[in-house]
Design a protein around this motif. Structure first.
Motif, PDB file in Angstrom:
ATOM      1  N   VAL A  56       3.400   6.855 -15.327  1.00 52.80           N
ATOM      2  CA  VAL A  56       3.544   8.231 -14.852  1.00 52.80           C
ATOM      3  C   VAL A  56       2.564   8.484 -13.711  1.00 52.80           C
ATOM      4  N   GLY A  57       3.103   8.682 -12.518  1.00 54.71           N
ATOM      5  CA  GLY A  57       2.273   8.988 -11.366  1.00 54.71           C
ATOM      6  C   GLY A  57       2.296  10.476 -11.068  1.00 54.71           C
ATOM      7  N   PRO A  58       1.584  10.907 -10.038  1.00 52.64           N
ATOM      8  CA  PRO A  58       1.527  12.330  -9.692  1.00 52.64           C
ATOM      9  C   PRO A  58       2.898  12.955  -9.426  1.00 52.64           C
ATOM     10  N   LYS A  59       3.792  12.216  -8.735  1.00 51.09           N
ATOM     11  CA  LYS A  59       5.107  12.765  -8.423  1.00 51.09           C
ATOM     12  C   LYS A  59       5.907  13.046  -9.682  1.00 51.09           C
ATOM     13  N   LEU A  60       5.873  12.121 -10.634  1.00 48.86           N
ATOM     14  CA  LEU A  60       6.610  12.322 -11.884  1.00 48.86           C
ATOM     15  C   LEU A  60       5.957  13.424 -12.716  1.00 48.86           C
TER      16      LEU A  60
END
Length: 209
Positions: free
Chosen positions: A81-85
């Motif tokens: 899970v990155g910032p965009k997700l």
């Protein structure tokens, strides 16, 4: 580390805003659940922030409440899970509603968020379950005031308003065709009401989950 900013809101194009703080303009990305709480342009707003530094970019994220920022930070700690997700998740669900889904292991609901597959949803449940036991169940979306349509507000339904909403959903990870279909369906269903792009986004997100 920039933890909070107070300034004049000079631009807003979901999910991005431009905040003037004593002559310095900061670009911030906001989840839609925070975007709905923004005042009109040229008004003062205070946002809690999180600064993400990557090899290819530096991005500042803004949140209306500390709880939103706290969940964002917990999400980006999760493998895959990155910032965009994380931004997409917080745009689709309030903190309370996400907690509700996690505690009840509602995998089928989580996978409706763009970018969240079954494995990611299961990982979120495993890593975050138990951290929200005291979170109350709240309304799925923040309720915004919908103004009656008047002659002066007819332009709210021009292509630019619809396109702004569609572009925001695409930026959050939704497929262009799905975003276009959802926004236009909401606009058609609410044809007697003057909806802003933010309200179109909120209702479209609601319809896709």
């Amino acid at each position: 580390m920039i933890g909070r900013l107070t300034g004049c809101l000079i631009e807003k194009q979901p999910p991005e805003i431009l905040l003037d703080v004593n002559g310095v303009a900061y670009e911030l990305l906001l989840p839609m659940t925070s975007f709905y709480n923004l005042p009109e342009l040229n008004q003062t707003v205070t946002l809690f922030t999180h600064f993400v530094v990557r090899e290819d970019a530096q991005q500042l994220y803004g949140f209306a409440h500390k709880a939103d920022r706290h969940l964002f930070r917990e999400l980006i700690k999760t493998n895959g899970v990155g910032p965009k997700l994380a931004l997409a998740i917080l745009s689709a669900m309030s903190v309370e509603d996400f907690a509700y889904a996690i505690e009840r292991e509602e995998i089928s609901r989580l996978v409706k968020i763009p970018g969240v597959g079954k494995k990611t949803a299961e990982r979120l449940v495993v890593e975050l379950k138990g951290k929200f036991k005291d979170s109350p169940k709240a309304d799925f979306f923040l309720q915004g005031k919908i103004l009656p349509k008047t002659a002066a507000s007819e332009k709210m339904f021009e292509d630019t308003t619809l396109q702004d909403a569609i572009d925001a959903l695409i930026a959050l990870g939704y497929k262009a065709a799905d975003a276009d279909k959802a926004v236009k369906r909401i606009a058609k269903a609410q044809s007697n009401i003057a909806l802003t792009s933010e309200q179109l986004i909120r209702e479209a997100l609601k319809s896709m989950l």
